[in-house]
Design an enzyme around this catalytic site. Sequence first.
Site, PDB file in Angstrom:
ATOM      1  N   ARG A 249       0.062 -11.333 -11.704  1.00  0.00           N
ATOM      2  CA  ARG A 249       1.327 -10.928 -11.085  1.00  0.00           C
ATOM      3  C   ARG A 249       2.300 -12.103 -11.146  1.00  0.00           C
ATOM      4  O   ARG A 249       1.887 -13.266 -11.155  1.00  0.00           O
ATOM      5  CB  ARG A 249       1.107 -10.508  -9.631  1.00  0.00           C
ATOM      6  CG  ARG A 249       0.095  -9.373  -9.446  1.00  0.00           C
ATOM      7  CD  ARG A 249      -0.149  -9.119  -7.966  1.00  0.00           C
ATOM      8  NE  ARG A 249      -1.095  -8.027  -7.725  1.00  0.00           N
ATOM      9  CZ  ARG A 249      -2.414  -8.190  -7.616  1.00  0.00           C
ATOM     10  NH1 ARG A 249      -2.948  -9.409  -7.715  1.00  0.00           N
ATOM     11  NH2 ARG A 249      -3.207  -7.154  -7.393  1.00  0.00           N
TER      12      ARG A 249
ATOM     13  N   LYS B 249      -3.626 -11.143  -3.905  1.00  0.00           N
ATOM     14  CA  LYS B 249      -3.310 -10.511  -2.623  1.00  0.00           C
ATOM     15  C   LYS B 249      -4.402 -10.802  -1.606  1.00  0.00           C
ATOM     16  O   LYS B 249      -5.578 -10.814  -1.929  1.00  0.00           O
ATOM     17  CB  LYS B 249      -3.149  -9.003  -2.813  1.00  0.00           C
ATOM     18  CG  LYS B 249      -1.910  -8.609  -3.607  1.00  0.00           C
ATOM     19  CD  LYS B 249      -1.750  -7.105  -3.659  1.00  0.00           C
ATOM     20  CE  LYS B 249      -0.457  -6.714  -4.361  1.00  0.00           C
ATOM     21  NZ  LYS B 249      -0.276  -5.240  -4.410  1.00  0.00           N
TER      22      LYS B 249
ATOM     23  N   HIS C  27       6.161  -7.317 -14.282  1.00  0.00           N
ATOM     24  CA  HIS C  27       5.083  -6.361 -14.001  1.00  0.00           C
ATOM     25  C   HIS C  27       4.823  -5.455 -15.198  1.00  0.00           C
ATOM     26  O   HIS C  27       3.720  -4.943 -15.366  1.00  0.00           O
ATOM     27  CB  HIS C  27       5.421  -5.527 -12.764  1.00  0.00           C
ATOM     28  CG  HIS C  27       4.211  -5.173 -11.953  1.00  0.00           C
ATOM     29  ND1 HIS C  27       3.482  -6.109 -11.253  1.00  0.00           N
ATOM     30  CD2 HIS C  27       3.565  -3.990 -11.766  1.00  0.00           C
ATOM     31  CE1 HIS C  27       2.459  -5.515 -10.646  1.00  0.00           C
ATOM     32  NE2 HIS C  27       2.493  -4.236 -10.952  1.00  0.00           N
TER      33      HIS C  27
ATOM     34  N   ARG D 194       2.260  -7.093 -17.153  1.00  0.00           N
ATOM     35  CA  ARG D 194       0.944  -6.858 -16.540  1.00  0.00           C
ATOM     36  C   ARG D 194       0.412  -5.476 -16.949  1.00  0.00           C
ATOM     37  O   ARG D 194      -0.762  -5.334 -17.287  1.00  0.00           O
ATOM     38  CB  ARG D 194       1.070  -6.962 -15.021  1.00  0.00           C
ATOM     39  CG  ARG D 194      -0.220  -6.729 -14.229  1.00  0.00           C
ATOM     40  CD  ARG D 194       0.048  -7.072 -12.762  1.00  0.00           C
ATOM     41  NE  ARG D 194      -0.933  -6.540 -11.830  1.00  0.00           N
ATOM     42  CZ  ARG D 194      -2.075  -7.154 -11.510  1.00  0.00           C
ATOM     43  NH1 ARG D 194      -2.388  -8.304 -12.081  1.00  0.00           N
ATOM     44  NH2 ARG D 194      -2.893  -6.616 -10.622  1.00  0.00           N
TER      45      ARG D 194
ATOM     46  N   HIS E 206      -7.826  -6.068  -8.773  1.00  0.00           N
ATOM     47  CA  HIS E 206      -7.723  -4.842  -7.991  1.00  0.00           C
ATOM     48  C   HIS E 206      -8.938  -4.703  -7.080  1.00  0.00           C
ATOM     49  O   HIS E 206     -10.081  -4.882  -7.521  1.00  0.00           O
ATOM     50  CB  HIS E 206      -7.647  -3.617  -8.904  1.00  0.00           C
ATOM     51  CG  HIS E 206      -6.324  -3.436  -9.552  1.00  0.00           C
ATOM     52  ND1 HIS E 206      -6.133  -2.674 -10.691  1.00  0.00           N
ATOM     53  CD2 HIS E 206      -5.089  -3.922  -9.223  1.00  0.00           C
ATOM     54  CE1 HIS E 206      -4.851  -2.696 -11.029  1.00  0.00           C
ATOM     55  NE2 HIS E 206      -4.212  -3.446 -10.151  1.00  0.00           N
TER      56      HIS E 206
ATOM     57  N   TYR F 177      -4.274   2.994 -15.766  1.00  0.00           N
ATOM     58  CA  TYR F 177      -4.034   2.446 -17.102  1.00  0.00           C
ATOM     59  C   TYR F 177      -4.838   3.153 -18.188  1.00  0.00           C
ATOM     60  O   TYR F 177      -4.775   2.767 -19.352  1.00  0.00           O
ATOM     61  CB  TYR F 177      -4.378   0.951 -17.129  1.00  0.00           C
ATOM     62  CG  TYR F 177      -3.482   0.122 -16.249  1.00  0.00           C
ATOM     63  CD1 TYR F 177      -2.165  -0.147 -16.616  1.00  0.00           C
ATOM     64  CD2 TYR F 177      -3.932  -0.375 -15.031  1.00  0.00           C
ATOM     65  CE1 TYR F 177      -1.337  -0.900 -15.807  1.00  0.00           C
ATOM     66  CE2 TYR F 177      -3.114  -1.139 -14.214  1.00  0.00           C
ATOM     67  CZ  TYR F 177      -1.811  -1.383 -14.604  1.00  0.00           C
ATOM     68  OH  TYR F 177      -0.991  -2.120 -13.791  1.00  0.00           O
TER      69      TYR F 177
END
Length: 301
Positions: A148, A172, A245, A248, A271, A280
């Site tokens: 990111r 995150k 993004h 990404r 993730h 995806y």
Amino acid sequence: MNFFKYWLAYLDYLQIEKNASKLTIQSYEKDIANFFEFLTSENLQSLNDVDYSIIRTYLTTLYDKDLSKRSINRHISTLRSFYKFLLREQMVLENPFVHLHLPKTAHTIPDFVYQEEMKMLLESIDQSTMLGKRNIAILEVLYGTGVRVSECVQLTLDRIDFDLQTILVTGKGNKERYVPFGDYANQALQLYIKESRPLLITEKSQPQNFLFLNARGNPLTARGIRLIINKLVEEAAITLHIHPHKLRHSFATHLLDNGADLRAVQELLGHSHLSSTQIYTHVTKDRLRNVYKTAHPRAKR
């Protein structure tokens, strides 16, 4: 009534127990502040006064603001979690958001750049200049690792292992993960660190060991990287809208198109849930065309 004490209690929970990222906390704060403003406008004195009818009224105000279904879902999910915490702490008697059904959102296919388009953009960058060496390194890292932009601007020199060609990324919730990078990124990074980055540092700059610096020698911001990419696209005369993004998305799409395992891509992207990665698994035009040409008996003479 002053609702601020409820937010402070929830903030401690997010920071200490959930270890939520700064961006997540800012998003929650915005949604909850918006809800508090609504309660004040309705002359409600207590969070216990909120019932299903009040929530429906609040939902109507969100629709009146022309928010997308995705944004409305985020608002409601935030408040549902907020009330769940308050109920656990016995600060409210019930969670009125439990029985509220969220509006269905359409599953959008992530927008990505085709491999030929990505190659065209990378080859258009003038690598003979100081900033050109930095810019190619930024794009090679973003596209070559799938990190990111918020993770990219936090990279420091000590988190790069050139022997193993990996970087240690903080994602995150402050979760760390190792992400490999390829030969192109390796070469671009080494050239930037050796020849360009030292020239960006001035007596007034404060690089603080951050990898990517702006023209004044200070750490680049996410907004700064977006502006750099916009300028590179404009200079390359490419009729595409490319943002960090999107790189990404392209990273994940190209990996899966070339046979990468879905679980491996999940780990690379950082993730928590596989469902986040499954978006995806869409089929690109190139894969469709190749499958057709290879498999259909009437595709070739």
